[in-house]
Write a protein that holds these residues in place. Structure first.
Motif, PDB file in Angstrom:
ATOM      1  N   ILE A 152     -24.493  17.249 -18.215  1.00  0.00           N
ATOM      2  CA  ILE A 152     -23.537  16.296 -18.786  1.00  0.00           C
ATOM      3  C   ILE A 152     -22.228  16.314 -17.997  1.00  0.00           C
ATOM      4  O   ILE A 152     -21.718  15.267 -17.579  1.00  0.00           O
ATOM      5  CB  ILE A 152     -23.264  16.619 -20.266  1.00  0.00           C
ATOM      6  CG1 ILE A 152     -24.542  16.512 -21.095  1.00  0.00           C
ATOM      7  CG2 ILE A 152     -22.204  15.669 -20.828  1.00  0.00           C
ATOM      8  CD1 ILE A 152     -24.373  16.935 -22.544  1.00  0.00           C
ATOM      9  N   MET A 153     -21.692  17.489 -17.768  1.00  0.00           N
ATOM     10  CA  MET A 153     -20.408  17.617 -17.088  1.00  0.00           C
ATOM     11  C   MET A 153     -20.457  16.985 -15.697  1.00  0.00           C
ATOM     12  O   MET A 153     -19.509  16.305 -15.279  1.00  0.00           O
ATOM     13  CB  MET A 153     -20.038  19.096 -17.001  1.00  0.00           C
ATOM     14  CG  MET A 153     -18.699  19.378 -16.352  1.00  0.00           C
ATOM     15  SD  MET A 153     -18.387  21.176 -16.369  1.00  0.00           S
ATOM     16  CE  MET A 153     -16.815  21.231 -15.516  1.00  0.00           C
ATOM     17  N   GLY A 154     -21.549  17.193 -14.996  1.00  0.00           N
ATOM     18  CA  GLY A 154     -21.662  16.700 -13.625  1.00  0.00           C
ATOM     19  C   GLY A 154     -21.769  15.194 -13.503  1.00  0.00           C
ATOM     20  O   GLY A 154     -21.561  14.646 -12.422  1.00  0.00           O
ATOM     21  N   LEU A 155     -22.088  14.503 -14.612  1.00  0.00           N
ATOM     22  CA  LEU A 155     -22.251  13.052 -14.554  1.00  0.00           C
ATOM     23  C   LEU A 155     -21.043  12.283 -15.084  1.00  0.00           C
ATOM     24  O   LEU A 155     -21.032  11.054 -15.012  1.00  0.00           O
ATOM     25  CB  LEU A 155     -23.498  12.624 -15.349  1.00  0.00           C
ATOM     26  CG  LEU A 155     -24.817  12.639 -14.587  1.00  0.00           C
ATOM     27  CD1 LEU A 155     -25.951  12.203 -15.495  1.00  0.00           C
ATOM     28  CD2 LEU A 155     -24.763  11.752 -13.362  1.00  0.00           C
ATOM     29  N   LEU A 156     -20.057  12.968 -15.613  1.00  0.00           N
ATOM     30  CA  LEU A 156     -18.911  12.285 -16.209  1.00  0.00           C
ATOM     31  C   LEU A 156     -17.703  12.311 -15.292  1.00  0.00           C
ATOM     32  O   LEU A 156     -17.509  13.251 -14.514  1.00  0.00           O
ATOM     33  CB  LEU A 156     -18.557  12.913 -17.554  1.00  0.00           C
ATOM     34  CG  LEU A 156     -19.596  12.753 -18.661  1.00  0.00           C
ATOM     35  CD1 LEU A 156     -19.110  13.390 -19.947  1.00  0.00           C
ATOM     36  CD2 LEU A 156     -19.929  11.285 -18.905  1.00  0.00           C
ATOM     37  N   GLY A 157     -16.884  11.281 -15.415  1.00  0.00           N
ATOM     38  CA  GLY A 157     -15.662  11.192 -14.622  1.00  0.00           C
ATOM     39  C   GLY A 157     -15.837  10.306 -13.409  1.00  0.00           C
ATOM     40  O   GLY A 157     -16.947   9.927 -13.029  1.00  0.00           O
ATOM     41  N   PRO A 159     -16.028   9.357  -9.489  1.00  0.00           N
ATOM     42  CA  PRO A 159     -16.734  10.111  -8.431  1.00  0.00           C
ATOM     43  C   PRO A 159     -15.863  11.076  -7.636  1.00  0.00           C
ATOM     44  O   PRO A 159     -16.308  12.154  -7.272  1.00  0.00           O
ATOM     45  CB  PRO A 159     -17.289   9.008  -7.541  1.00  0.00           C
ATOM     46  CG  PRO A 159     -17.451   7.833  -8.442  1.00  0.00           C
ATOM     47  CD  PRO A 159     -16.315   7.909  -9.414  1.00  0.00           C
ATOM     48  N   ASP A 160     -14.627  10.701  -7.346  1.00  0.00           N
ATOM     49  CA  ASP A 160     -13.796  11.547  -6.483  1.00  0.00           C
ATOM     50  C   ASP A 160     -12.870  12.476  -7.259  1.00  0.00           C
ATOM     51  O   ASP A 160     -12.040  13.167  -6.657  1.00  0.00           O
ATOM     52  CB  ASP A 160     -12.963  10.654  -5.548  1.00  0.00           C
ATOM     53  CG  ASP A 160     -13.845   9.845  -4.597  1.00  0.00           C
ATOM     54  OD1 ASP A 160     -14.909  10.361  -4.211  1.00  0.00           O
ATOM     55  OD2 ASP A 160     -13.460   8.711  -4.260  1.00  0.00           O
ATOM     56  N   ASN A 161     -13.005  12.484  -8.577  1.00  0.00           N
ATOM     57  CA  ASN A 161     -12.146  13.326  -9.405  1.00  0.00           C
ATOM     58  C   ASN A 161     -12.928  14.496  -9.984  1.00  0.00           C
ATOM     59  O   ASN A 161     -14.159  14.433 -10.096  1.00  0.00           O
ATOM     60  CB  ASN A 161     -11.550  12.513 -10.552  1.00  0.00           C
ATOM     61  CG  ASN A 161     -10.562  11.478 -10.054  1.00  0.00           C
ATOM     62  OD1 ASN A 161      -9.952  11.647  -8.998  1.00  0.00           O
ATOM     63  ND2 ASN A 161     -10.394  10.397 -10.801  1.00  0.00           N
ATOM     64  N   PRO A 162     -12.248  15.567 -10.391  1.00  0.00           N
ATOM     65  CA  PRO A 162     -12.947  16.670 -11.056  1.00  0.00           C
ATOM     66  C   PRO A 162     -13.587  16.179 -12.353  1.00  0.00           C
ATOM     67  O   PRO A 162     -13.072  15.257 -12.993  1.00  0.00           O
ATOM     68  CB  PRO A 162     -11.835  17.675 -11.346  1.00  0.00           C
ATOM     69  CG  PRO A 162     -10.723  17.315 -10.421  1.00  0.00           C
ATOM     70  CD  PRO A 162     -10.800  15.831 -10.224  1.00  0.00           C
ATOM     71  N   PRO A 163     -14.703  16.774 -12.754  1.00  0.00           N
ATOM     72  CA  PRO A 163     -15.317  16.372 -14.026  1.00  0.00           C
ATOM     73  C   PRO A 163     -14.411  16.750 -15.189  1.00  0.00           C
ATOM     74  O   PRO A 163     -13.656  17.726 -15.104  1.00  0.00           O
ATOM     75  CB  PRO A 163     -16.628  17.161 -14.066  1.00  0.00           C
ATOM     76  CG  PRO A 163     -16.396  18.323 -13.157  1.00  0.00           C
ATOM     77  CD  PRO A 163     -15.470  17.837 -12.082  1.00  0.00           C
ATOM     78  N   PRO A 164     -14.473  16.000 -16.281  1.00  0.00           N
ATOM     79  CA  PRO A 164     -13.610  16.312 -17.423  1.00  0.00           C
ATOM     80  C   PRO A 164     -14.156  17.490 -18.222  1.00  0.00           C
ATOM     81  O   PRO A 164     -15.365  17.751 -18.214  1.00  0.00           O
ATOM     82  CB  PRO A 164     -13.668  15.028 -18.262  1.00  0.00           C
ATOM     83  CG  PRO A 164     -15.038  14.491 -17.980  1.00  0.00           C
ATOM     84  CD  PRO A 164     -15.317  14.814 -16.539  1.00  0.00           C
ATOM     85  N   PRO A 165     -13.290  18.191 -18.931  1.00  0.00           N
ATOM     86  CA  PRO A 165     -13.780  19.227 -19.850  1.00  0.00           C
ATOM     87  C   PRO A 165     -14.266  18.594 -21.145  1.00  0.00           C
ATOM     88  O   PRO A 165     -13.854  17.480 -21.491  1.00  0.00           O
ATOM     89  CB  PRO A 165     -12.538  20.077 -20.100  1.00  0.00           C
ATOM     90  CG  PRO A 165     -11.399  19.103 -19.979  1.00  0.00           C
ATOM     91  CD  PRO A 165     -11.815  18.113 -18.923  1.00  0.00           C
ATOM     92  N   ALA A 222     -35.604   8.879 -10.406  1.00  0.00           N
ATOM     93  CA  ALA A 222     -34.261   8.396 -10.095  1.00  0.00           C
ATOM     94  C   ALA A 222     -33.300   9.570  -9.927  1.00  0.00           C
ATOM     95  O   ALA A 222     -33.632  10.714 -10.250  1.00  0.00           O
ATOM     96  CB  ALA A 222     -33.772   7.462 -11.201  1.00  0.00           C
ATOM     97  N   ASP A 223     -32.124   9.285  -9.432  1.00  0.00           N
ATOM     98  CA  ASP A 223     -31.108  10.311  -9.251  1.00  0.00           C
ATOM     99  C   ASP A 223     -29.794   9.791  -9.806  1.00  0.00           C
ATOM    100  O   ASP A 223     -28.945   9.285  -9.063  1.00  0.00           O
ATOM    101  CB  ASP A 223     -30.957  10.648  -7.763  1.00  0.00           C
ATOM    102  CG  ASP A 223     -30.027  11.834  -7.530  1.00  0.00           C
ATOM    103  OD1 ASP A 223     -29.776  12.584  -8.495  1.00  0.00           O
ATOM    104  OD2 ASP A 223     -29.555  12.010  -6.388  1.00  0.00           O
ATOM    105  N   PRO A 224     -29.601   9.869 -11.131  1.00  0.00           N
ATOM    106  CA  PRO A 224     -28.362   9.347 -11.722  1.00  0.00           C
ATOM    107  C   PRO A 224     -27.131  10.000 -11.092  1.00  0.00           C
ATOM    108  O   PRO A 224     -27.098  11.216 -10.868  1.00  0.00           O
ATOM    109  CB  PRO A 224     -28.490   9.731 -13.202  1.00  0.00           C
ATOM    110  CG  PRO A 224     -29.970   9.861 -13.432  1.00  0.00           C
ATOM    111  CD  PRO A 224     -30.513  10.411 -12.145  1.00  0.00           C
ATOM    112  N   VAL A 225     -26.134   9.182 -10.817  1.00  0.00           N
ATOM    113  CA  VAL A 225     -24.901   9.665 -10.194  1.00  0.00           C
ATOM    114  C   VAL A 225     -23.709   9.063 -10.923  1.00  0.00           C
ATOM    115  O   VAL A 225     -23.843   8.114 -11.696  1.00  0.00           O
ATOM    116  CB  VAL A 225     -24.834   9.293  -8.696  1.00  0.00           C
ATOM    117  CG1 VAL A 225     -25.936   9.994  -7.919  1.00  0.00           C
ATOM    118  CG2 VAL A 225     -24.924   7.775  -8.512  1.00  0.00           C
ATOM    119  N   ARG A 226     -22.546   9.605 -10.659  1.00  0.00           N
ATOM    120  CA  ARG A 226     -21.326   9.023 -11.211  1.00  0.00           C
ATOM    121  C   ARG A 226     -21.061   7.659 -10.572  1.00  0.00           C
ATOM    122  O   ARG A 226     -21.222   7.490  -9.364  1.00  0.00           O
ATOM    123  CB  ARG A 226     -20.129   9.921 -10.926  1.00  0.00           C
ATOM    124  CG  ARG A 226     -20.163  11.268 -11.585  1.00  0.00           C
ATOM    125  CD  ARG A 226     -18.765  11.867 -11.482  1.00  0.00           C
ATOM    126  NE  ARG A 226     -18.793  13.311 -11.432  1.00  0.00           N
ATOM    127  CZ  ARG A 226     -17.715  14.063 -11.320  1.00  0.00           C
ATOM    128  NH1 ARG A 226     -16.524  13.495 -11.224  1.00  0.00           N
ATOM    129  NH2 ARG A 226     -17.802  15.362 -11.284  1.00  0.00           N
TER     130      ARG A 226
END
Length: 396
Positions: A152-157, A159-165, A222-226
């Motif tokens: 979950i963490m890796g898919l949110l936010g 693309p060029d920003n840190p993931p949100p907590p 598939a490879d879901p990405v931000r």
């Protein structure tokens, strides 16, 4: 008041959030939940929540996760305490724990040991990574097992920003609902077959289920990405900032149906026939241009001025509310999602109530969390201990 689980006895040997929250829901449904704590208490009792410099008079995370239970204290490192657990298990329908497998073995509370005292016991394990696999004994709060490791963490936010907590206990409270539902199903199964069983839940598995749409896509190759909000495939399924810095979430998955309505709502009726945007395919191909256009449109007015035109044109949308706004929202209030209980030291306080409504009633918060060891004597007397037995147990 009677509830769907009135008459069901639950023994909880757990701390922190996920398993205790699940047992709190079982208590809301009418079960008699006895919480077993070590003599120095559940670690959550010592947790200090500080929000914006305010320290409440009540440890509300503990109250939220332990309301309506009875509490006893036992030091499970000592053999005498294990004998008390076994006596309690004889009269329990459900045993819930978040102790890691190796710790259950040390404390003598494995499924194999407990069913010697109650063969049809329903044994519920709630851990970070489950009771099987190489990480079965790896500790993991929901920030780690649910949020980070599930993907979950890796898919949110952006693309060029840190993931949100994540916010506190999101994975714990999601798992708590699975605890309550799983126990109900296991009780139904036992009623039909006479057999108990092990119910094994993990925060990581909950995270995979919460993210199931993306996980399923990955299973299909598939490879879901931000994806940046400036290039989402459907501009009508996106968020936009208003003049006063607030955010609006548009959620029109079948965008062709709503495109004419949106053009009217933003007072640009001629945009409907613009060849760049007059179909889903054209809007997809020109999505960055449309998103930029809508960014400019929504930035012209404050949030309060968008409610009327969006609602009048049947747009599916919502404002990104603050927690205070969410609590005071008229729709929230109409659903009565909060319960008032009388706390022994703080008087009347409000707690978040059970998230489901039953037409036949009997479901809801039944009282505050127990004080440490508050019901030890009461519970032991109920299962046949004498005052002499209790005195000896204290010495042991």
């Amino acid at each position: 008041m009677e509830g769907p689980l009135t008459g069901v006895k639950v023994l909880e040997v757990a701390n922190w959030l996920a398993a205790p929250s699940g047992c709190a829901l079982l208590a809301d449904f009418g079960a008699d939940v006895v919480k077993v704590e070590p003599p120095d208490g559940d670690a959550l009792r010592g947790y200090l929540y500080n929000s914006a410099g305010i320290q409440p008079a009540v440890n509300f995370p503990f109250e939220l996760c332990n309301r309506g239970k009875r509490g006893i204290t036992l030091d499970l490192r000592r053999p005498a305490a294990r004998n008390v657990i076994y006596d309690l298990v004889k009269q329990a329908d459900v045993f819930v724990t978040n102790l890691l497998p190796q710790r259950r073995e040390r404390c003598g509370v494995t499924y194999e040991e407990l069913i010697q005292h109650r063969p049809d016991l329903i044994f519920v394990s709630v851990t970070g990574y489950g009771s099987t696999g190489p990480d079965r004994n790896r500790p993991g709060y929901d920030y780690a097992a649910f949020w980070a490791r599930s993907g979950i963490m890796g898919l949110l936010g952006e693309p060029d920003n840190p993931p949100p907590p994540q916010r506190p206990a999101m994975g714990d409270h999601s798992t708590a609902m699975l605890v309550a539902g799983s126990v109900a199903m296991a009780l139904l199964h036992r009623g039909r077959t006479g057999r108990g069983q092990v119910v094994d839940l993990s925060l990581q598995n909950t995270g995979l289920w919460v993210l199931a749409a993306d996980v399923q896509a990955a299973l299909m190759g598939a490879d879901p990405v931000r994806v940046p909000r400036t290039a989402v495939p459907n501009p009508l399924w996106n968020h936009y900032q208003t003049q006063d810095g607030r955010w609006i979430m548009l959620v029109m998955l079948v965008s062709d149906t709503y495109w004419p309505n949106l053009c009217r709502a933003i007072d640009l009726p001629d945009l409907e026939q613009d060849p760049r945007f007059n179909s889903f395919l054209n809007r997809y191909q020109n999505r960055e241009a449309l998103i930029a256009l809508l960014d400019g449109v929504f930035a012209r007015r404050p949030l309060a001025e968008w409610h009327g035109p969006l609602d009048a044109n049947g747009i599916i949308w919502a404002p990104a509310q603050t927690i205070r706004e969410a609590v005071e929202d008229p729709q929230t209030v109409a659903r009565q999602p909060f319960a008032t209980v009388t706390h022994p030291s703080a008087g009347d306080i409000q707690l978040v109530d059970t998230p489901v409504k039953f037409s036949d009633g009997g479901v809801g918060v039944r009282g505050p969390a127990p004080e440490l060891g508050q019901h030890t004597e009461e519970v032991l007397l109920e299962i046949g201990y004498t005052w002499e037995d209790i005195g000896k147990a204290r010495e042991d």
